[in-house]
Design a protein around this motif. Structure first.
Motif, PDB file in Angstrom:
ATOM      1  N   LYS A 204       0.809  -1.199  -0.010  1.00 46.75           N
ATOM      2  CA  LYS A 204      -0.045   0.093   0.090  1.00 46.75           C
ATOM      3  C   LYS A 204       0.875   1.354   0.014  1.00 46.75           C
ATOM      4  N   TYR A 205       1.950   1.064   0.512  1.00 47.34           N
ATOM      5  CA  TYR A 205       3.020   2.277   0.750  1.00 47.34           C
ATOM      6  C   TYR A 205       4.490   1.847   0.464  1.00 47.34           C
TER       7      TYR A 205
ATOM      8  N   THR B 251      -1.412   2.067  -4.386  1.00 48.42           N
ATOM      9  CA  THR B 251      -0.207   1.906  -3.784  1.00 48.42           C
ATOM     10  C   THR B 251       0.591   3.620  -4.135  1.00 48.42           C
ATOM     11  N   ARG B 252       0.971   4.103  -2.693  1.00 47.06           N
ATOM     12  CA  ARG B 252       1.604   5.222  -2.577  1.00 47.06           C
ATOM     13  C   ARG B 252       3.126   5.135  -2.877  1.00 47.06           C
TER      14      ARG B 252
END
Lengths: 115, 112
Positions: B9-10, B107-108
């Motif tokens: 996600k990150y 997704t950052r």
């Protein structure tokens, strides 16, 4: 090429009131889909409503409805009885009718709901 | 159960590194996409993949490469990361019976 324009970068509405978000698009095709997606702070892209271009009747989903004007290439979203949870970025999107075709997005409108 | 899932996600990484973002869909869809959302929230298609046919947005640098081991997966690999690659990347999928695309949670990616 298809383009989607959202001319309102930001909008605000009082809770329980109605707000309309604008969207125009440019295409030479006669068959296509239009969508409104919501992106809350959680970042998730959530489908709000969709409209098939061949349908004259405007789509409705509970408090959300659209005003689809095919000749004018306009596709606005009306949110009735606005709730705090409606606060989000709203994206208008276009897709051609067939094939593995992509969504073309507008630049988004940030909606603030005032308690 | 998550319909379209992305990992991680990150992602924070240094310039010049190579990284991958994974995407899986359990919807049985036959078309998958990668979109990039920039700092101004603009969403732009990067790739679409349907029945082993890859359609690439010509503006995407060739440092970006999608890889699809099977219909349920479309991973994004990025070589030699640059500061300008920092964005949120979304995977999405669709099937012919549905008009709309279903999105992953994004997704950052931050390149430092």
């Amino acid at each position: 090429a298809q383009t989607v324009t959202q001319s309102q970068p930001e909008m605000s509405v009082q809770e329980a009131e109605t707000v309309t978000l604008s969207c125009t698009y440019d295409t030479s095709e006669s068959d296509y889909y239009l969508f409104w997606y919501k992106q809350p702070p959680s970042r998730q892209m959530i489908l709000v409503i969709r409209q098939e271009a061949y349908k004259q009747q405007n789509a409705t989903e509970n408090r959300f409805s659209v005003n689809f004007q095919k000749a004018a290439k306009s596709f606005s979203l009306k949110i009735s009885d606005s709730q705090l949870g409606d606060a989000a970025m709203y994206f208008c999107a276009y897709r051609t009718w067939a094939g593995a075709n992509n969504l073309f997005f507008g630049t988004g409108t940030r909606l603030t709901v005032i308690p | 159960d998550t319909a379209v899932s992305q990992t991680p996600k990150y992602l924070v990484t240094q310039m010049g590194n190579d990284k991958s973002i994974k995407c899986e869909q359990n919807l049985g869809h036959d078309t998958m996409y990668w979109y990039k959302q920039d700092s101004k929230k603009f969403l732009k298609i990067m790739f679409s993949y349907n029945n082993k046919e890859l359609i690439i947005n010509e503006t995407v640098p060739n440092r970006f490469s999608p890889k699809s081991p099977d219909k349920a997966h479309l991973n994004l690999h990025i070589n030699s990361l640059e500061l300008g690659d920092s964005a949120v990347y979304f995977c999405a999928s669709r099937t012919g019976t549905y008009a709309e695309a279903f999105f992953g949670q994004g997704t950052r990616l931050t390149v430092v």
